[in-house]
Design a protein around this motif. Structure first.
Motif, PDB file in Angstrom:
ATOM      1  N   TYR A 175      52.861  69.921  15.029  1.00  0.00           N
ATOM      2  CA  TYR A 175      51.866  70.797  15.843  1.00  0.00           C
ATOM      3  C   TYR A 175      50.588  70.256  15.261  1.00  0.00           C
ATOM      4  N   GLY A 203      49.648  67.119  16.827  1.00  0.00           N
ATOM      5  CA  GLY A 203      49.641  66.944  18.452  1.00  0.00           C
ATOM      6  C   GLY A 203      50.780  66.488  18.946  1.00  0.00           C
ATOM      7  N   ASP A 210      53.820  70.950  21.374  1.00  0.00           N
ATOM      8  CA  ASP A 210      52.860  72.151  21.710  1.00  0.00           C
ATOM      9  C   ASP A 210      52.549  73.394  21.174  1.00  0.00           C
ATOM     10  N   ASN A 213      49.409  71.126  23.649  1.00  0.00           N
ATOM     11  CA  ASN A 213      48.559  70.773  22.302  1.00  0.00           C
ATOM     12  C   ASN A 213      48.763  69.121  22.029  1.00  0.00           C
ATOM     13  N   GLY A 214      47.652  68.451  22.064  1.00  0.00           N
ATOM     14  CA  GLY A 214      47.858  67.121  21.730  1.00  0.00           C
ATOM     15  C   GLY A 214      48.391  66.248  22.788  1.00  0.00           C
ATOM     16  N   THR A 215      48.467  64.920  22.382  1.00  0.00           N
ATOM     17  CA  THR A 215      48.893  63.697  23.333  1.00  0.00           C
ATOM     18  C   THR A 215      50.394  63.801  23.378  1.00  0.00           C
ATOM     19  N   GLU A 225      48.497  62.425  18.145  1.00  0.00           N
ATOM     20  CA  GLU A 225      47.084  62.704  18.363  1.00  0.00           C
ATOM     21  C   GLU A 225      46.579  63.991  18.624  1.00  0.00           C
ATOM     22  N   ASN A 226      45.682  64.665  18.163  1.00  0.00           N
ATOM     23  CA  ASN A 226      45.153  65.955  18.469  1.00  0.00           C
ATOM     24  C   ASN A 226      43.760  66.022  18.373  1.00  0.00           C
ATOM     25  N   SER A 282      40.681  70.192  25.709  1.00  0.00           N
ATOM     26  CA  SER A 282      41.917  71.174  25.761  1.00  0.00           C
ATOM     27  C   SER A 282      42.695  70.838  27.021  1.00  0.00           C
ATOM     28  N   GLU A 324      44.790  62.109  25.488  1.00  0.00           N
ATOM     29  CA  GLU A 324      45.557  63.559  25.855  1.00  0.00           C
ATOM     30  C   GLU A 324      45.136  63.753  27.467  1.00  0.00           C
TER      31      GLU A 324
END
Length: 503
Positions: A203, A206, A209, A282-284, A288-289, A294, A328
């Motif tokens: 999490y 990323g 979710d 959440n994230g790609t 990656e995050n 958002s 993202e």
């Protein structure tokens, strides 16, 4: 967390179905399994697995209700040969996916597996390709595919149908990864680093979710499906009445200063006070995050959408939007197209990251790719100028069918101070430069960029909830408007809009 601790929390297939589905609603789709041409040793292993688990294969499929809504389900039973996937399980999974697609049902997958079945070798391994193709066709048909990763999920399952969800959540503490730690240690002679292949770490990176306990899953799935499968199909809901305000009389510089107020409503407040429901993603999904953007599933009134927006930093030293943010962004665009929902982009940025990492990460190229995707997006789109709109970071989310602007939002290639420094080697001319460049909403309205203005009375920071309610109504109105237009006509109008600006 140790493997023993993880294992002690393992939930069975029947336990998950009982927890997630409405009581008494499950109906199995499974046909009796036939294993032919197998050796005596493998046959004995299958028989022992059935006695141990109480099921005839490593997956159960069927349908049930979640809060009264029909949902197809595919759930692994780890006690059957570690949830491994052989040819019989592959056929069962594919049959269930195809049945769900034919029936137009959303699909919930709950894998818990060590991967493909070693007893069946390469044929079992190749089955992941066919399962992936079935998932792809289900998603191409516009139906939701949701994944709940259970403890453990590794190998070919994690590398195929476990990682393709529109939304992917995981069991707390679940072991999740490509290569199981025991296999890794056997192959390399060293133990796998602790804490890497754990749901909570994925999490943070990323890759998933959310981390959700099984008992929380029905609420999450219900909320997601109420957004992803709206009761009124896009273009079918009535277009609500709203006020399209006339641009105010504040100077461009006054708007710039007002937009920088830290108390001004941001994307968080807009979703909380302007949307009927919002479920963050959440994230790609690719490791990656970046906090600069958002992503969420949301519903404004009766209009569902995918939301992609700048997240204003809470602290001055927080990192600006980097290249990972725009990767993202492409996830959001893909979701909108696959789920046949409109995309809502929200612009509120002081600018993209200025750093070695951003340059080496390909920020300029990511902005270009975002523009390329948005201008040709097949899904309907609406963009909101919520506050600051500086540079390529703002431009990257701008192309849309319709553009809404808060009264004191603005759009400029650089902050006015930066433009003043370039032209006059001093920032003192920023107010004049802002007016001359036409960064304000009045100017953007006159050149044909802005279609809908949401007034501030007189400053959104002084009435944040009321302002967000007005903005939410404007968003619902514009989403309904773009969804009602034929796709080819909508796309041509979008392209023509940006071609003819200022003419």
């Amino acid at each position: 967390m140790s493997a023993a601790q993880l294992g002690s929390r393992r939930i069975t297939a029947a336990g998950l179905l009982e927890t997630v589905l409405d009581a008494g609603s499950f109906s199995s789709w499974d046909q009796p399994v036939q294993h032919t041409g197998i050796g005596a040793r493998y046959a004995a292993e299958l028989e022992a697995a059935e006695l141990k688990s109480g099921v005839d294969e490593s997956v159960l499929t069927g349908e049930g209700l979640i809060r009264g809504r029909r949902v197809a389900v595919i759930v692994s039973e780890f006690r059957f040969l570690a949830g491994s996937i052989g040819q019989a399980a592959t056929e069962r999974i594919i049959a269930a996916i195809e049945r769900a697609t034919a029936a137009g049902l959303p699909l919930l997958a709950g894998p818990a597996s060590g991967g493909t079945r070693m007893q069946e070798g390469t044929l079992a391994f190749l089955g992941m390709v066919a399962i992936t193709d079935a998932v792809r066709r289900h998603k191409e048909a516009g139906f939701p595919y949701l994944v709940y990763l259970r403890n453990p999920t590794t190998g070919g399952v994690m590398a195929s149908w476990g990682s393709l969800g529109h939304m992917t959540v995981a069991e707390p503490g679940a072991l999740l990864g490509f290569l199981g730690p025991r296999v890794y240690e056997s192959l390399t002679g060293t133990p796998f680093p602790p804490g890497v292949q754990v749901a909570e770490n994925l999490y943070r990176k990323g890759l998933i979710d959310a981390v959700v306990a099984p008992e929380e899953l029905p609420d999450i799935i219900d909320r997601a499906l109420r957004i992803l499968i709206p009761s009124a199909k896009p273009g079918g809901a009535p277009i609500p009445e709203t006020v399209n305000a006339v641009p105010g009389t504040a100077s461009a510089w006054e708007s710039v200063l007002l937009s920088r107020n830290p108390r001004r409503p941001d994307l968080r407040m807009l979703l909380a006070a302007g949307a009927a429901d919002a479920l963050p993603l959440n994230g790609t999904g690719q490791g990656e995050n970046d906090p600069g953007l958002s992503l969420a599933l949301a519903r404004f009134g009766r209009q569902s959408c995918i939301v992609l927006g700048h997240q204003r930093p809470r602290h001055a030293d927080a990192p600006a939007m980097g290249p990972a943010s725009l990767r993202e962004a492409r996830r959001a665009m893909q979701l909108a197209e696959e789920l046949q929902l409109p995309l809502l982009t929200v612009i509120d940025t002081a600018g993209a990251a200025l750093s070695q990492e951003a340059e080496e990460g390909g920020l300029a190229g990511e902005i270009a790719r975002s523009l390329n995707e948005l201008i040709g997006l097949r899904a309907p789109s609406v963009s909101v100028l919520l506050g600051q709109g500086t540079g390529g970071g703002a431009l990257a989310l701008l192309p849309a069918d319709r553009i809404i602007a808060a009264e004191h939002s603005w759009l400029s290639p650089l902050p006015p101070e930066g433009a003043s420094a370039i032209l006059h080697r001093s920032v003192e001319f920023a107010p004049r430069i802002a007016a001359e460049q036409g960064v304000d909403v009045g100017s953007l309205w006159r050149i044909g960029l802005v279609d809908h203005v949401v007034d501030e009375r007189p400053d959104a920071a002084d009435e944040p909830r009321e302002f967000c309610a007005r903005m939410g109504l404007a968003i619902e109105h514009e989403l309904a408007l773009v969804c009602a237009a034929p796709a080819a006509e909508r796309l041509e109008r979008r392209r023509a809009k940006f071609r003819r600006l200022g003419r």
